[in-house]
Design a protein around this motif. Structure first.
Motif, PDB file in Angstrom:
ATOM      1  N   VAL A 125      10.923  10.362  14.750  1.00 55.60           N
ATOM      2  CA  VAL A 125       9.601  10.635  13.620  1.00 55.60           C
ATOM      3  C   VAL A 125      10.152   9.583  12.665  1.00 55.60           C
ATOM      4  CG1 VAL A 125       8.394  12.183  11.922  1.00 55.60           C
ATOM      5  CG2 VAL A 125       9.071  13.070  14.479  1.00 55.60           C
ATOM      6  N   ALA A 126      11.375   9.453  12.224  1.00 51.13           N
ATOM      7  CA  ALA A 126      11.772   8.589  11.185  1.00 51.13           C
ATOM      8  C   ALA A 126      11.499   7.300  11.718  1.00 51.13           C
ATOM      9  CB  ALA A 126      13.420   8.928  10.970  1.00 51.13           C
ATOM     10  N   GLU A 127      11.784   6.794  12.996  1.00 51.60           N
ATOM     11  CA  GLU A 127      11.409   5.526  13.485  1.00 51.60           C
ATOM     12  C   GLU A 127       9.766   5.403  13.146  1.00 51.60           C
ATOM     13  OE1 GLU A 127      12.570   4.797  17.385  1.00 51.60           O
ATOM     14  OE2 GLU A 127      14.572   5.572  17.038  1.00 51.60           O
ATOM     15  N   GLU A 128       8.982   6.031  13.695  1.00 51.58           N
ATOM     16  CA  GLU A 128       7.557   6.046  13.571  1.00 51.58           C
ATOM     17  C   GLU A 128       7.293   5.657  12.002  1.00 51.58           C
ATOM     18  OE1 GLU A 128       5.000   5.981  15.731  1.00 51.58           O
ATOM     19  OE2 GLU A 128       6.328   5.809  17.500  1.00 51.58           O
ATOM     20  N   LEU A 129       7.941   6.545  11.168  1.00 50.64           N
ATOM     21  CA  LEU A 129       7.672   6.357   9.685  1.00 50.64           C
ATOM     22  C   LEU A 129       8.189   5.144   9.229  1.00 50.64           C
ATOM     23  CD1 LEU A 129       7.920   9.090   7.202  1.00 50.64           C
ATOM     24  CD2 LEU A 129       9.531   7.794   6.927  1.00 50.64           C
ATOM     25  N   LYS A 130       9.180   4.785   9.491  1.00 54.97           N
ATOM     26  CA  LYS A 130       9.781   3.354   9.105  1.00 54.97           C
ATOM     27  C   LYS A 130       8.924   2.336   9.445  1.00 54.97           C
ATOM     28  CE  LYS A 130      14.158   4.984   8.076  1.00 54.97           C
ATOM     29  NZ  LYS A 130      15.621   4.852   8.374  1.00 54.97           N
ATOM     30  N   ALA A 131       8.224   2.292  10.731  1.00 51.92           N
ATOM     31  CA  ALA A 131       7.595   1.267  11.213  1.00 51.92           C
ATOM     32  C   ALA A 131       6.174   1.472  10.727  1.00 51.92           C
ATOM     33  CB  ALA A 131       7.508   1.466  12.795  1.00 51.92           C
ATOM     34  N   THR A 132       5.754   2.351   9.892  1.00 50.41           N
ATOM     35  CA  THR A 132       4.333   2.397   9.546  1.00 50.41           C
ATOM     36  C   THR A 132       4.102   1.471   8.331  1.00 50.41           C
ATOM     37  OG1 THR A 132       4.225   4.683   9.759  1.00 50.41           O
ATOM     38  CG2 THR A 132       2.610   4.039   8.455  1.00 50.41           C
ATOM     39  N   PRO A 133       3.077   0.747   8.579  1.00 51.78           N
ATOM     40  CA  PRO A 133       2.762  -0.465   7.412  1.00 51.78           C
ATOM     41  C   PRO A 133       2.308   0.024   6.214  1.00 51.78           C
ATOM     42  CG  PRO A 133       1.583  -0.672   9.434  1.00 51.78           C
ATOM     43  CD  PRO A 133       2.157   0.648   9.423  1.00 51.78           C
ATOM     44  N   GLU A 134       1.999   1.263   6.051  1.00 51.32           N
ATOM     45  CA  GLU A 134       1.668   1.799   4.761  1.00 51.32           C
ATOM     46  C   GLU A 134       2.951   2.075   3.762  1.00 51.32           C
ATOM     47  OE1 GLU A 134      -0.420   5.426   5.747  1.00 51.32           O
ATOM     48  OE2 GLU A 134      -2.346   4.441   6.192  1.00 51.32           O
ATOM     49  N   VAL A 137       7.138  -2.438   1.977  1.00 50.90           N
ATOM     50  CA  VAL A 137       7.000  -3.345   1.131  1.00 50.90           C
ATOM     51  C   VAL A 137       7.599  -4.553   1.439  1.00 50.90           C
ATOM     52  CG1 VAL A 137       7.397  -4.040  -1.415  1.00 50.90           C
ATOM     53  CG2 VAL A 137       6.555  -1.638  -0.778  1.00 50.90           C
ATOM     54  N   ASN A 138       6.957  -5.774   1.462  1.00 49.34           N
ATOM     55  CA  ASN A 138       7.461  -6.866   2.181  1.00 49.34           C
ATOM     56  C   ASN A 138       8.157  -6.865   3.302  1.00 49.34           C
ATOM     57  OD1 ASN A 138       6.709  -8.216  -0.033  1.00 49.34           O
ATOM     58  ND2 ASN A 138       8.683  -7.811  -1.124  1.00 49.34           N
ATOM     59  N   GLY A 139       7.466  -6.062   4.265  1.00 51.00           N
ATOM     60  CA  GLY A 139       7.972  -5.903   5.745  1.00 51.00           C
ATOM     61  C   GLY A 139       8.996  -4.948   5.754  1.00 51.00           C
ATOM     62  N   ALA A 140       9.501  -4.203   4.513  1.00 50.66           N
ATOM     63  CA  ALA A 140      10.807  -3.310   5.112  1.00 50.66           C
ATOM     64  C   ALA A 140      10.053  -1.836   4.437  1.00 50.66           C
ATOM     65  CB  ALA A 140      11.830  -3.866   4.095  1.00 50.66           C
ATOM     66  N   TYR A 141      10.840  -0.724   4.918  1.00 58.40           N
ATOM     67  CA  TYR A 141      10.607   0.436   4.627  1.00 58.40           C
ATOM     68  C   TYR A 141      10.931   0.690   3.020  1.00 58.40           C
ATOM     69  CZ  TYR A 141      10.773   5.724   4.034  1.00 58.40           C
ATOM     70  OH  TYR A 141      10.778   6.883   3.665  1.00 58.40           O
ATOM     71  N   SER A 142       9.999   1.369   2.294  1.00 60.86           N
ATOM     72  CA  SER A 142      10.240   1.557   0.893  1.00 60.86           C
ATOM     73  C   SER A 142      10.054   3.148   0.668  1.00 60.86           C
ATOM     74  CB  SER A 142       9.398   0.727   0.056  1.00 60.86           C
ATOM     75  OG  SER A 142       9.502   1.390  -1.231  1.00 60.86           O
ATOM     76  N   ALA A 143      11.125   3.882   0.111  1.00 59.23           N
ATOM     77  CA  ALA A 143      10.820   5.464  -0.100  1.00 59.23           C
ATOM     78  C   ALA A 143       9.714   5.552  -1.354  1.00 59.23           C
ATOM     79  CB  ALA A 143      12.063   5.946  -0.597  1.00 59.23           C
ATOM     80  N   MET A 161       5.705  15.300   7.610  1.00 56.42           N
ATOM     81  CA  MET A 161       6.432  15.493   8.697  1.00 56.42           C
ATOM     82  C   MET A 161       5.998  16.274   9.907  1.00 56.42           C
ATOM     83  SD  MET A 161       8.794  13.188   8.085  1.00 56.42           S
ATOM     84  CE  MET A 161      10.145  13.589   9.225  1.00 56.42           C
ATOM     85  N   ALA A 162       5.213  17.470   9.601  1.00 56.77           N
ATOM     86  CA  ALA A 162       4.671  18.168  10.476  1.00 56.77           C
ATOM     87  C   ALA A 162       3.581  17.542  11.385  1.00 56.77           C
ATOM     88  CB  ALA A 162       4.141  19.384   9.995  1.00 56.77           C
ATOM     89  N   ARG A 163       2.669  16.625  10.426  1.00 55.92           N
ATOM     90  CA  ARG A 163       1.514  15.837  10.941  1.00 55.92           C
ATOM     91  C   ARG A 163       2.140  14.853  11.815  1.00 55.92           C
ATOM     92  NH1 ARG A 163      -3.236  15.513   6.731  1.00 55.92           N
ATOM     93  NH2 ARG A 163      -3.781  17.353   6.666  1.00 55.92           N
ATOM     94  N   ALA A 164       3.257  14.154  11.415  1.00 55.76           N
ATOM     95  CA  ALA A 164       3.855  13.009  12.049  1.00 55.76           C
ATOM     96  C   ALA A 164       4.406  13.627  13.545  1.00 55.76           C
ATOM     97  CB  ALA A 164       4.879  12.407  11.239  1.00 55.76           C
ATOM     98  N   CYS A 165       5.057  14.698  13.393  1.00 56.18           N
ATOM     99  CA  CYS A 165       5.566  15.109  14.869  1.00 56.18           C
ATOM    100  C   CYS A 165       4.395  15.510  15.590  1.00 56.18           C
ATOM    101  CB  CYS A 165       6.246  16.585  14.465  1.00 56.18           C
ATOM    102  SG  CYS A 165       8.056  16.379  13.825  1.00 56.18           S
ATOM    103  N   ALA A 166       3.219  15.906  15.003  1.00 52.19           N
ATOM    104  CA  ALA A 166       2.377  16.183  15.970  1.00 52.19           C
ATOM    105  C   ALA A 166       1.562  14.928  16.706  1.00 52.19           C
ATOM    106  CB  ALA A 166       0.993  17.103  15.291  1.00 52.19           C
ATOM    107  N   ALA A 167       1.430  13.926  15.881  1.00 50.66           N
ATOM    108  CA  ALA A 167       1.107  12.814  16.179  1.00 50.66           C
ATOM    109  C   ALA A 167       2.109  12.042  16.834  1.00 50.66           C
ATOM    110  CB  ALA A 167       0.613  11.794  14.934  1.00 50.66           C
TER     111      ALA A 167
END
Length: 194
Positions: A125-134, A137-143, A161-167
């Motif tokens: 899930v963390a990999e998917e989260l960091k790969a999400t373009p939304e 910022v400048n191609g790198a994950y921003s908290a 996170m619950a939605r991301a796990c389901a998706a």
């Protein structure tokens, strides 16, 4: 015959039995008349019972969840279509049905995953989260961008996170399926269903 019933029902045992029935009905049967149950969900998904009528899996999609998802889809379509977005046409029953059907499909997949014991790891899930373009910022994950995007959607970290796990679960399922060896096409080598 009626006289015999009357004679038998006038004893102390009959009064005790009748009293127990009245007390039972007073505590367990009458409250349903005074407090009617109002179902306020948009959809309810029920899985099969594990044993006769017990152990049934059930999920509900509340009206608030549906409204939030419908608004998210509206914003996505408005951003995608720009000036050509027609809000009156978007309010059609077909669009609402499509959004609700997608939510039901997602909950159904979650029920199957829960039943089969399939989980998605937090690392995936963390990999998917960091790969999400939304959230980049400048191609790198921003908290900070992550927090802003969640605030704009009205979600907490746990909800997201619950939605991301389901998706993420369907993609993990398809990867797992592709790693399973297939049975040869010859009828003699297939497992029997007997």
């Amino acid at each position: 015959m009626l006289q015999r019933i009357r004679d038998k029902s006038s004893g102390w045992i009959a009064f005790v039995i009748l009293g127990l029935v009245i007390i039972t009905m007073a505590f367990f049967g009458i409250e349903s008349y005074f407090a009617p149950k109002v179902e306020t969900f948009s959809a309810k998904i029920e899985g099969p019972a594990k044993f006769w009528i017990w152990g049934k899996q059930s999920r509900e999609i509340s009206q608030d969840e549906f409204r939030r998802r419908f608004e998210q889809v509206r914003v996505q379509e408005r951003n995608r279509q720009g000036e050509s977005f027609d809000s009156a046409a978007f309010e059609s029953m077909d669009i609402k049905r499509q959004v609700l059907d997608a939510m039901v499909d997602q909950e159904l997949l979650a029920l199957v995953a829960e039943r089969d014991g399939i989980t998605v790891g937090e690392a995936e899930v963390a990999e998917e989260l960091k790969a999400t373009p939304e959230f980049q910022v400048n191609g790198a994950y921003s908290a900070d961008q992550y927090r802003l995007a969640l605030a704009a959607q009205g979600l907490s970290h746990a909800q997201f996170m619950a939605r991301a796990c389901a998706a993420t679960w369907p993609s993990a399922r398809s990867r797992a399926r592709s790693s399973i060896p297939r049975w040869p096409a010859t009828p003699s080598s297939r497992p029997s269903c007997a």
